[in-house]
Design a protein around this motif. Structure first.
Motif, PDB file in Angstrom:
ATOM      1  N   LYS A  72       0.839  -1.200   0.000  1.00 19.32           N
ATOM      2  CA  LYS A  72       0.000   0.000   0.000  1.00 19.32           C
ATOM      3  C   LYS A  72       0.873   1.248   0.000  1.00 19.32           C
ATOM      4  O   LYS A  72       2.043   1.196   0.375  1.00 19.32           O
ATOM      5  N   ASP A  90       0.246   3.666   2.094  1.00 19.71           N
ATOM      6  CA  ASP A  90       0.358   3.869   3.547  1.00 19.71           C
ATOM      7  C   ASP A  90      -0.005   2.553   4.221  1.00 19.71           C
ATOM      8  O   ASP A  90      -1.109   2.042   4.026  1.00 19.71           O
ATOM      9  N   ASN A  91       0.893   2.021   5.033  1.00 19.44           N
ATOM     10  CA  ASN A  91       0.622   0.714   5.648  1.00 19.44           C
ATOM     11  C   ASN A  91      -0.455   0.763   6.723  1.00 19.44           C
ATOM     12  O   ASN A  91      -0.930  -0.270   7.162  1.00 19.44           O
ATOM     13  N   GLY A  92      -0.813   1.959   7.198  1.00 16.80           N
ATOM     14  CA  GLY A  92      -1.902   2.090   8.149  1.00 16.80           C
ATOM     15  C   GLY A  92      -1.525   1.956   9.610  1.00 16.80           C
ATOM     16  O   GLY A  92      -2.352   2.200  10.483  1.00 16.80           O
ATOM     17  N   PHE A  93      -0.290   1.561   9.909  1.00 17.56           N
ATOM     18  CA  PHE A  93       0.088   1.408  11.315  1.00 17.56           C
ATOM     19  C   PHE A  93       1.418   2.064  11.662  1.00 17.56           C
ATOM     20  O   PHE A  93       1.823   2.067  12.819  1.00 17.56           O
ATOM     21  N   ARG A 139       4.372   6.009  15.835  1.00 21.45           N
ATOM     22  CA  ARG A 139       3.784   6.920  14.864  1.00 21.45           C
ATOM     23  C   ARG A 139       4.717   7.077  13.670  1.00 21.45           C
ATOM     24  O   ARG A 139       5.927   7.073  13.808  1.00 21.45           O
ATOM     25  N   HIS A 163       4.713  -1.227   2.482  1.00 23.48           N
ATOM     26  CA  HIS A 163       4.593  -0.102   1.552  1.00 23.48           C
ATOM     27  C   HIS A 163       4.886  -0.557   0.124  1.00 23.48           C
ATOM     28  O   HIS A 163       5.725  -1.425  -0.100  1.00 23.48           O
TER      29      HIS A 163
END
Length: 149
Positions: free
Chosen positions: A54, A56-59, A104, A132
């Protein structure tokens, strides 16, 4: 963090037996290996997984206190972001059962592309953000070696 070619695994034979055993598993794994977990030794296991990369990996980033990760996509390529732990702020408490803390997202110190014969080794001091995409999202099938340390 180490980034290297699977063709260079003989070097790791004298470097660290567990790392060498994990790399040998990667090199000898058949292309049609089933998803799942494979014990290699008392300190080493392999996890075969698949997913879509992706933007953005989301985590964000993850780091482990007691495990070294060797990550190797053998189908597709993946961009893994890297930053030292001292530059990050955790947003989860350390999960002892899963040996992971999440951090973050921030500006990475480095980005590496793994796959097509290239692996990454991430040590407990290395916060890394896998999943990513490199250029465009794509399907990858990947072996992650977990080495107790």
């Amino acid at each position: 963090m180490i980034v290297d070619s699977i063709d260079n695994i003989d070097f790791y034979k004298s470097f660290n037996k567990d790392i060498y055993d994990g790399l040998l598993f990667i090199k000898e794994a058949p292309a049609d290996i089933a998803l799942g977990e494979y014990p290699i030794s008392a300190n080493v296991k392999a996890i075969v997984m698949e997913y879509e990369t992706k933007v953005d990996n989301g985590f964000g980033y993850e780091a482990h206190q007691h495990v070294i990760d060797i990550q190797f996509p053998f189908i597709g390529k993946e961009l893994v972001k890297y930053v030292t732990l001292d530059k990050l702020e955790a947003y989860t408490q350390y999960d002892e059962a899963k040996d992971v803390t999440f951090f973050r997202a921030s500006v990475p110190e480095s980005e590496v592309v793994i796959g097509e014969g290239i692996f990454g080794i991430f040590f407990p001091i290395d916060a890394h953000a896998p999943m990513h995409c490199f250029k465009v999202p794509e399907y990858i099938k990947k072996i992650v070696i977990k080495i107790k340390c």
